[in-house]
Write an enzyme that holds these catalytic residues in place. Structure first.
Site, short mmCIF file in Angstrom:
data_model
loop_
_atom_site.label_atom_id
_atom_site.label_comp_id
_atom_site.label_asym_id
_atom_site.label_seq_id
_atom_site.Cartn_x
_atom_site.Cartn_y
_atom_site.Cartn_z
N CYS A 7 17.37 -14.62 43.12
CA CYS A 7 17.60 -15.70 44.08
C CYS A 7 16.31 -16.39 44.47
O CYS A 7 15.37 -15.75 44.95
CB CYS A 7 18.28 -15.11 45.32
SG CYS A 7 18.40 -16.26 46.70
N TYR B 290 21.03 -27.25 42.50
CA TYR B 290 22.37 -26.69 42.73
C TYR B 290 23.42 -27.80 42.83
O TYR B 290 24.53 -27.66 42.32
CB TYR B 290 22.38 -25.85 44.01
CG TYR B 290 21.76 -24.48 43.82
CD1 TYR B 290 22.55 -23.38 43.50
CD2 TYR B 290 20.39 -24.30 43.92
CE1 TYR B 290 21.99 -22.14 43.31
CE2 TYR B 290 19.81 -23.06 43.73
CZ TYR B 290 20.61 -21.98 43.43
OH TYR B 290 20.06 -20.74 43.22
#
Length: 342
Positions: free
Chosen positions: A50, A181
């Site tokens: 992440c 994203y």
């Protein structure tokens, strides 16, 4: 980064919107939120996959907080309860005694809105989540935890430069950190094109800035560099293909490629990066955009260790401080997650 539906199969099938942190308590010197800075009291939970959690990993290393803020590393592959501790013996975190990060969330608040995200800091005595505020967490490590920093730790958020750092970080967040994203999880062509165009427009502006200076703000590493690094280090491995941010590869941009390799080769940055975790998480968890769950073999990682020549722009990575020592043996990245010399 959060997830709670096994393969995050909804990604790519619904409009992407990043959730704000729900638990925004702060751990401070004066303990005004009920959480005072104390050595050994808290545990940082991350996934090496992440980028938001990777900020905390880099900050913790640079500031030398390993001995006072312990670390739990989650499996990069989630199941239907999200982040889990299957990398540890018996599938339990050895300090918190839990199998899933969600257990710490539940001890803090049942039926909370949103998913289970990292980075997260958990109070060890109570087992309760303290914060999952990925935007504030690292700023507090740099400022509120100052009394526990190692000797020679850099000032990652210098007071005189905070306005400029904040402005740069806001642009980087909107167009790059979050922009990849929005492009990757877009559900319509126009939505994708707008996000992808914004990513590369911002990268080109950043390249112009970095062509004349070694770091984003001032002549030393700051929080701004950490936040850009954690997206750039993933760019060619996952965002270029998996998220369709493919106008060009980072390795094709001389300035940005030199900049990210400079940081990667700086102690505290590359030694926190696990490319194996990164690739397996993105390609195997985001089944909404990669239903086969096939993980690509490339790109070649050996180029990460090649000369970057960024030192020609001067700049002092740690200012008047010193680089951190090597990571503790138990926190070292596995060999399959590291580049090897060409």
């Amino acid at each position: 980064m959060s997830g709670s539906d096994g393969g995050n199969s909804a990604y790519g099938n619904r409009t992407f919107q990043r959730s704000k942190a729900h638990f925004t308590d702060r751990i401070t010197t004066d303990g005004r939120d009920g959480w005072p800075v104390e050595p050994g009291r808290y545990r940082l939970v991350v996934s090496r996959a992440c980028p938001w959690a990777s900020r905390a990993l880099v900050s913790r290393r640079l500031l030398g907080l390993e001995g006072v803020l312990s670390l739990a590393v989650a499996d990069p592959i989630q199941d239907d309860r999200s982040w889990r501790f299957t990398l540890d013996p018996d599938g339990r975190d050895p300090v918190l005694g839990i199998r899933y990060l969600s257990e710490a969330y539940d001890r803090r608040e049942s039926d909370y809105p949103g998913g289970v995200s990292v980075p997260a800091i958990v109070d060890v005595p109570s087992g309760k989540l303290v914060t999952n505020d990925y935007q504030q967490l690292t700023l507090d490590l740099a400022t509120e935890w100052r009394a526990l920093h190692r000797d020679g730790a850099p000032d990652l958020y210098p007071l005189a430069l905070r306005d400029e750092i904040d402005a740069v970080m806001a642009d980087v967040y909107e167009d790059v950190n979050n922009g990849v994203y929005r492009a990757g999880f877009a559900t319509e062509q126009a939505e994708y094109e707008a996000a992808c165009s914004a990513v590369f427009r911002r990268l080109e502006l950043l390249a112009r800035r970095l062509a004349r200076q070694r770091y984003l703000v001032g002549d030393t590493i700051t929080e701004a560099d950490i936040r850009l690094f954690t997206t750039l280090v993933r760019f060619d491995a996952v965002y270029h293909g998996h998220f369709k941010c493919n106008r060009w590869k980072l390795a094709e941009n001389e300035v940005l490629w030199g900049y990210v390799r400079d940081l990667y080769q700086t102690p505290g940055f590359g030694d926190t990066v696990d490319f194996d975790h990164i690739k397996h998480h993105y390609y195997q968890v985001h089944t909404g955009i990669n239903p086969t769950r096939i993980v690509p073999l490339g790109p070649d990682l050996s180029d990460w260790l090649t000369p970057h020549h960024r030192e020609e722009l001067a700049g002092r990575p740690f200012g008047d401080g010193t680089p951190p020592g090597p990571p503790p043996p138990q926190e070292q990245v596995s060999p399959q997650g590291r580049p090897t010399p060409a």
